[in-house]
Motif scaffolding. Structure first.
Motif, PDB file in Angstrom:
ATOM      1  N   GLU A   6       0.778  -1.150  -0.091  1.00 37.09           N
ATOM      2  CA  GLU A   6      -0.026   0.095  -0.157  1.00 37.09           C
ATOM      3  C   GLU A   6       1.063   1.211   0.196  1.00 37.09           C
ATOM      4  O   GLU A   6       0.197   2.430  -0.210  1.00 37.09           O
ATOM      5  CB  GLU A   6      -0.977  -0.001   1.227  1.00 37.09           C
ATOM      6  N   ILE A   7       2.218   1.203   0.153  1.00 35.15           N
ATOM      7  CA  ILE A   7       2.904   2.353   0.496  1.00 35.15           C
ATOM      8  C   ILE A   7       2.905   3.225  -0.873  1.00 35.15           C
ATOM      9  O   ILE A   7       2.755   4.529  -0.615  1.00 35.15           O
ATOM     10  CB  ILE A   7       4.516   2.026   0.814  1.00 35.15           C
ATOM     11  N   ASN A   8       3.117   2.896  -1.927  1.00 33.24           N
ATOM     12  CA  ASN A   8       3.246   3.673  -2.946  1.00 33.24           C
ATOM     13  C   ASN A   8       1.738   4.408  -3.245  1.00 33.24           C
ATOM     14  O   ASN A   8       1.886   5.640  -3.511  1.00 33.24           O
ATOM     15  CB  ASN A   8       3.563   2.997  -4.327  1.00 33.24           C
ATOM     16  N   ASP A   9       0.926   3.912  -3.053  1.00 30.38           N
ATOM     17  CA  ASP A   9      -0.655   4.580  -3.212  1.00 30.38           C
ATOM     18  C   ASP A   9      -0.801   5.506  -1.934  1.00 30.38           C
ATOM     19  O   ASP A   9      -1.347   6.726  -2.323  1.00 30.38           O
ATOM     20  CB  ASP A   9      -1.488   3.636  -3.100  1.00 30.38           C
ATOM     21  N   ARG A  10      -0.153   5.230  -0.823  1.00 30.42           N
ATOM     22  CA  ARG A  10      -0.512   5.897   0.449  1.00 30.42           C
ATOM     23  C   ARG A  10       0.345   7.223   0.241  1.00 30.42           C
ATOM     24  O   ARG A  10      -0.038   8.262   0.582  1.00 30.42           O
ATOM     25  CB  ARG A  10      -0.077   5.310   1.579  1.00 30.42           C
ATOM     26  N   GLN A  11       1.608   7.005  -0.140  1.00 32.43           N
ATOM     27  CA  GLN A  11       2.471   8.289  -0.363  1.00 32.43           C
ATOM     28  C   GLN A  11       1.722   9.193  -1.451  1.00 32.43           C
ATOM     29  O   GLN A  11       1.971  10.550  -1.406  1.00 32.43           O
ATOM     30  CB  GLN A  11       3.743   7.750  -0.914  1.00 32.43           C
ATOM     31  N   GLN A  12       1.324   8.615  -2.596  1.00 30.72           N
ATOM     32  CA  GLN A  12       0.929   9.540  -3.495  1.00 30.72           C
ATOM     33  C   GLN A  12      -0.360  10.398  -3.059  1.00 30.72           C
ATOM     34  O   GLN A  12      -0.536  11.695  -3.456  1.00 30.72           O
ATOM     35  CB  GLN A  12       0.309   8.569  -4.888  1.00 30.72           C
ATOM     36  N   ARG A  13      -1.202   9.471  -2.185  1.00 29.36           N
ATOM     37  CA  ARG A  13      -2.419  10.338  -1.602  1.00 29.36           C
ATOM     38  C   ARG A  13      -1.891  11.371  -0.744  1.00 29.36           C
ATOM     39  O   ARG A  13      -2.478  12.473  -0.659  1.00 29.36           O
ATOM     40  CB  ARG A  13      -3.409   9.305  -1.128  1.00 29.36           C
ATOM     41  N   TRP A  14      -0.855  11.098   0.030  1.00 31.18           N
ATOM     42  CA  TRP A  14      -0.289  11.924   1.066  1.00 31.18           C
ATOM     43  C   TRP A  14       0.220  13.193   0.365  1.00 31.18           C
ATOM     44  O   TRP A  14      -0.004  14.216   0.495  1.00 31.18           O
ATOM     45  CB  TRP A  14       0.530  11.343   1.854  1.00 31.18           C
ATOM     46  N   ALA A  15       0.862  12.976  -0.962  1.00 35.77           N
ATOM     47  CA  ALA A  15       1.672  13.933  -1.726  1.00 35.77           C
ATOM     48  C   ALA A  15       0.337  15.047  -2.130  1.00 35.77           C
ATOM     49  O   ALA A  15       0.387  16.196  -2.016  1.00 35.77           O
ATOM     50  CB  ALA A  15       2.545  13.532  -2.801  1.00 35.77           C
ATOM     51  N   ASN A  16      -0.701  14.224  -2.749  1.00 37.78           N
ATOM     52  CA  ASN A  16      -1.707  15.087  -3.162  1.00 37.78           C
ATOM     53  C   ASN A  16      -2.402  15.938  -2.156  1.00 37.78           C
ATOM     54  O   ASN A  16      -3.239  17.025  -2.446  1.00 37.78           O
ATOM     55  CB  ASN A  16      -2.557  14.360  -4.121  1.00 37.78           C
ATOM     56  N   SER A  17      -2.474  15.333  -1.218  1.00 33.97           N
ATOM     57  CA  SER A  17      -3.331  16.201   0.036  1.00 33.97           C
ATOM     58  C   SER A  17      -2.842  17.371   0.616  1.00 33.97           C
ATOM     59  O   SER A  17      -3.622  18.211   1.006  1.00 33.97           O
ATOM     60  CB  SER A  17      -3.586  15.108   1.289  1.00 33.97           C
ATOM     61  N   GLY A  18      -1.493  17.681   0.337  1.00 38.26           N
ATOM     62  CA  GLY A  18      -0.701  18.793   0.701  1.00 38.26           C
ATOM     63  C   GLY A  18      -0.514  18.856   2.256  1.00 38.26           C
ATOM     64  O   GLY A  18      -0.195  19.984   2.850  1.00 38.26           O
ATOM     65  N   TRP A  19      -0.878  17.656   2.841  1.00 38.86           N
ATOM     66  CA  TRP A  19      -0.526  17.659   4.449  1.00 38.86           C
ATOM     67  C   TRP A  19       0.913  17.462   4.689  1.00 38.86           C
ATOM     68  O   TRP A  19       1.439  16.676   4.272  1.00 38.86           O
ATOM     69  CB  TRP A  19      -1.448  16.654   4.964  1.00 38.86           C
ATOM     70  N   LYS A  20       1.226  18.449   5.459  1.00 39.81           N
ATOM     71  CA  LYS A  20       2.770  18.367   5.791  1.00 39.81           C
ATOM     72  C   LYS A  20       2.825  18.486   7.177  1.00 39.81           C
ATOM     73  O   LYS A  20       3.350  19.576   7.679  1.00 39.81           O
ATOM     74  CB  LYS A  20       3.657  19.508   5.103  1.00 39.81           C
ATOM     75  N   PRO A  21       2.599  17.635   8.143  1.00 43.17           N
ATOM     76  CA  PRO A  21       2.566  17.735   9.604  1.00 43.17           C
ATOM     77  C   PRO A  21       4.058  17.783  10.153  1.00 43.17           C
ATOM     78  O   PRO A  21       4.654  17.177   9.583  1.00 43.17           O
ATOM     79  CB  PRO A  21       1.996  16.510   9.986  1.00 43.17           C
ATOM     80  N   HIS A  22       4.019  18.608  11.291  1.00 38.15           N
ATOM     81  CA  HIS A  22       5.234  18.809  12.027  1.00 38.15           C
ATOM     82  C   HIS A  22       5.284  17.639  12.880  1.00 38.15           C
ATOM     83  O   HIS A  22       4.422  17.113  13.448  1.00 38.15           O
ATOM     84  CB  HIS A  22       5.373  20.205  12.809  1.00 38.15           C
ATOM     85  N   VAL A  23       6.514  16.924  12.978  1.00 33.47           N
ATOM     86  CA  VAL A  23       6.860  15.766  13.521  1.00 33.47           C
ATOM     87  C   VAL A  23       7.688  16.005  14.587  1.00 33.47           C
ATOM     88  O   VAL A  23       9.032  16.436  14.438  1.00 33.47           O
ATOM     89  CB  VAL A  23       7.413  14.519  12.752  1.00 33.47           C
ATOM     90  N   ASP A  24       7.317  15.489  15.999  1.00 30.73           N
ATOM     91  CA  ASP A  24       8.414  15.573  17.113  1.00 30.73           C
ATOM     92  C   ASP A  24       9.047  14.300  17.317  1.00 30.73           C
ATOM     93  O   ASP A  24       8.395  13.265  17.470  1.00 30.73           O
ATOM     94  CB  ASP A  24       7.665  16.126  18.187  1.00 30.73           C
ATOM     95  N   ILE A  25      10.387  14.298  17.277  1.00 30.69           N
ATOM     96  CA  ILE A  25      10.751  12.650  17.378  1.00 30.69           C
ATOM     97  C   ILE A  25      11.513  12.641  18.586  1.00 30.69           C
ATOM     98  O   ILE A  25      12.569  13.520  19.037  1.00 30.69           O
ATOM     99  CB  ILE A  25      12.135  12.647  16.267  1.00 30.69           C
ATOM    100  N   LEU A  26      10.818  11.718  19.396  1.00 31.63           N
ATOM    101  CA  LEU A  26      11.318  11.728  20.910  1.00 31.63           C
ATOM    102  C   LEU A  26      12.149  10.471  20.853  1.00 31.63           C
ATOM    103  O   LEU A  26      12.003   9.304  20.701  1.00 31.63           O
ATOM    104  CB  LEU A  26       9.901  11.672  21.930  1.00 31.63           C
ATOM    105  N   VAL A  27      13.574  10.754  21.581  1.00 33.60           N
ATOM    106  CA  VAL A  27      14.578   9.648  21.924  1.00 33.60           C
ATOM    107  C   VAL A  27      14.567   9.641  23.673  1.00 33.60           C
ATOM    108  O   VAL A  27      15.502  10.381  23.902  1.00 33.60           O
ATOM    109  CB  VAL A  27      15.868  10.028  21.099  1.00 33.60           C
TER     110      VAL A  27
END
Length: 667
Positions: free
Chosen positions: A89-110
């Motif tokens: 599903e990855i390629n399809d999900r990536q394409q839909r994400w790219a088309n959505s314009g959603w660019k969320p900020h990600v906090d990476i906790l270590v």
């Protein structure tokens, strides 16, 4: 009935994932039929009623077998339902994400608590090297070390240290949540290194509004102690491989994915809805995932290895880690946010989560099976009335069916026999952990030590003594069966072949377990990766000599060559790709066809680049298939007779995929 074994032989000609679902379902039905048929015989015809002691032992053995066989059917029947492989599903999900314009900020906790700087450095290099740009890396340091703060600043990470160390990892993560505001939160343990495309491959799954979390597998850059100590890295897989390759996908089909505590991305608003990570639990990941599911959020599982960490490095640490996991999972039964809470879970989800809890109880009946053969020679009692007809028509067909089917059903992630090697070491300590939890004595949270130098081989007396005692008892038992035949009761004489076979299998397995407890010296702490790359040695004079890299690590490289002797000068450098500069090397050992090199004085940026190349390349971690059982068993016996000799040219290694684009010695 034995003729039905032809069916699994026909099925396993092709991989399970390429077989129609009726193939898997037919095999589940066949295993269930053979299991119930065997248990019916056990209840009606195999119990020994000669005395109170024989009745007690016979019933105890029956209960142990019935528990293991019936509990073992639960994951099989959970696999009756179709379950997804989200890699497709990855390629399809990536394409839909790219088309959505959603660019969320990600906090990476270590979160970190005392891990060596070299270990934490790898993780932070990976986290700061992600190709997705909208991120902020937070180092949550519960040890308050100045060197961690310095490292965080050097790599451009935010640093947090809380004054009170309460509620272990969950408390540390929640403290981090109070300081960050990203729409998404990614969590990596301090020894886990994400690949560069980790977020690019996973965020698209969170585009759906009802999805809270996407979990990815854990894999490791070093061999676990069982693999390494037995010299079976080529033959054995990590004991967690079947969980991430089969059990998690099956649970995904039921909406019961387990949050594994690292290498996942979760929506901040979902965490806020449940009050953050559950602090009352030792296994905060497991219970937090259940809490999200209970609030009708979906957890998904992406079966692609996008990060890798360090496996426990000594057998004692390996066992203590499993004991902590067992304590945390069993503790969940007592919590309102655990799988027994009456609201919020479907029946299938509850069964899937509870199966993961009941798994730890299996150690008690396993211990019964380890001890029961002693009743033949030491007590003169047969715990099971098994004649040749029953063995040929009931026991062996069930055993043969499991041997043929298990590796196929779990998609090559484990075998029937070799996968039990770990269990022989773990059974006694995990049984003690289970019993302690049943009486309310729950262990606390403990970070598994990493990157420990050992100048000489060693073992844990705590682990070794119970195993040696069992070896001794089995030897005495076998000696009694072999030497005192005239003094044994007639019934024991009739059952002696079963007792001998059972006792010999137990003895051999215990010897393997004892051997697995010996940890070799570890002077080079860098994990070695097995691969094959065209490369060349070059020097300041412009000379280039082709060679082949067969192993790489942060400390050096192992190369093979056809030209002998290969010229070496002070300015010699090794190069194998365009992404890295030629790295200075120091010759340490050589033969006519291969040499071991250590890196020279690497600049910091070159060392960081080497770490990124070793551990952060997309697609570098291998999905290996479990080997054929017979060949692997022969390899194991060879290792017992001639243990592996670790040396400069034979380090413990984990295989890697070749880079997708690599340099050539002929460029």
């Amino acid at each position: 009935m034995p003729l039905l074994l032809i069916w699994p032989l026909w099925l396993i000609r092709r991989p399970e994932q390429d077989t129609p679902i009726w193939g898997r379902r037919s095999l589940i039905l066949l295993i269930t039929l053979f299991t119930l048929r065997y248990l019916t015989w056990r209840v009606t015809s195999s119990l020994n009623f000669d005395s109170r002691l024989s009745i007690s032992l016979s019933l105890l053995l029956l209960l142990a077998e019935a528990w293991l066989l019936l509990i073992g059917l639960i994951p099989l029947w959970l696999a009756w339902r179709r379950f997804p492989d989200r890699r497709f599903e990855i390629n399809d999900r990536q394409q839909r994400w790219a088309n959505s314009g959603w660019k969320p900020h990600v906090d990476i906790l270590v979160p970190t608590y005392g891990e060596p700087i070299k270990v934490l450095e790898r993780a932070l290099i990976g986290c700061t090297n992600l190709s997705y740009p909208h991120t902020k890396v937070w180092v949550l340091d519960d040890s308050g070390r100045h060197e961690v703060k310095t490292l965080a600043a050097e790599l451009g990470c935010r640093y947090l240290h809380r004054p009170e160390h309460v509620n272990a990892k969950a408390g540390n993560l929640n403290h981090g949540l109070r300081h960050c505001r990203g729409e998404l939160v990614a969590v990596f343990d301090a020894d886990f290194i994400p690949q560069r495309t980790f977020l690019d491959r996973s965020i698209g799954f969170l585009l759906e509004p009802e999805v809270a979390l996407i979990q990815t597998p854990q894999t490791f850059i070093n061999a676990d102690p069982v693999m390494r100590n037995l010299g079976m890295e080529h033959w054995l897989l990590s004991d967690e491989e079947s969980f991430y390759r089969w059990i998690q996908p099956v649970r995904d089909g039921w909406g019961a994915v387990v949050c594994a505590g690292t290498s996942f991305v979760v929506k901040r608003k979902a965490l806020d809805q449940i009050g953050g990570f559950v602090e009352q639990a030792i296994s905060e990941d497991f219970v937090t995932g259940i809490s999200l599911t209970r609030q009708h959020w979906r957890l998904l599982y992406l079966q692609e290895k996008l990060s890798a960490g360090l496996a426990a490095e000594t057998m004692a640490d390996f066992v203590h880690q499993r004991q902590r996991w067992a304590s945390g999972t069993l503790q969940s039964l007592r919590l309102r946010s655990g799988p027994l809470h009456p609201k919020g879970l479907s029946l299938g989800q509850r069964i899937a989560y509870l199966e993961g809890v009941m798994h730890w109880f299996n150690n008690v009946p396993r211990l019964v099976l380890m001890l029961m053969p002693l009743s033949y020679g030491l007590l003169g009692i047969i715990p099971i009335l098994l004649n040749s007809e029953a063995a040929l028509t009931l026991l062996l067909p069930l055993w043969g069916l499991q041997v043929l089917s298990l590796g196929w059903l779990n998609r090559g992630s484990r075998t029937a026999f070799l996968s039990e090697l770990t269990g022989w070491v773990l059974t006694v300590p995990l049984t003690m952990t289970v019993l302690s939890n049943l009486i309310g004595r729950i262990g606390g949270f403990r970070v598994t030590p990493k990157h420990q130098r050992r100048d000489r081989g060693s073992t844990s007396v705590e682990l070794l003594l119970p195993l040696l005692a069992l070896v001794l008892f089995n030897l005495v038992n076998l000696q009694g069966l072999l030497s005192n035949a005239s003094g044994l009761p007639n019934q024991v004489l009739a059952g002696r072949p079963v007792g001998l076979v059972w006792g010999v299998i137990n003895l051999l397995s215990l010897i393997v377990a004892v051997r697995a407890c010996w940890d070799p010296a570890a002077k080079d702490l860098a994990p070695w990766q097995k691969l094959k790359l065209e490369a060349w040695i070059e020097d300041d004079g412009g000379h280039r000599y082709p060679c082949c890299i067969t192993a790489l690590s942060e400390s050096g490289a192992k190369i093979a060559y056809s030209r002998s002797p290969l010229p070496w000068v002070a300015s010699s450098k090794l190069r194998w790709c365009q992404e890295l500069p030629a790295l200075p090397v120091i010759f340490t050992n050589k033969t006519d066809t291969e040499a071991l090199l250590h890196w020279g004085d690497l600049a910091r940026q070159d060392r960081y680049a080497l770490i990124r190349w070793l551990f952060c390349r997309p697609g570098c971690w291998v999905d290996r298939q479990a080997p054929q059982e017979g060949r692997a068993l022969l390899a194991l016996f060879r290792r017992l007779i001639a243990p592996p000799k670790r040396g400069p040219f034979n380090p413990s290694m984990i295989p890697q995929h070749l880079p997708r684009v690599q340099g050539s010695a002929h460029q």
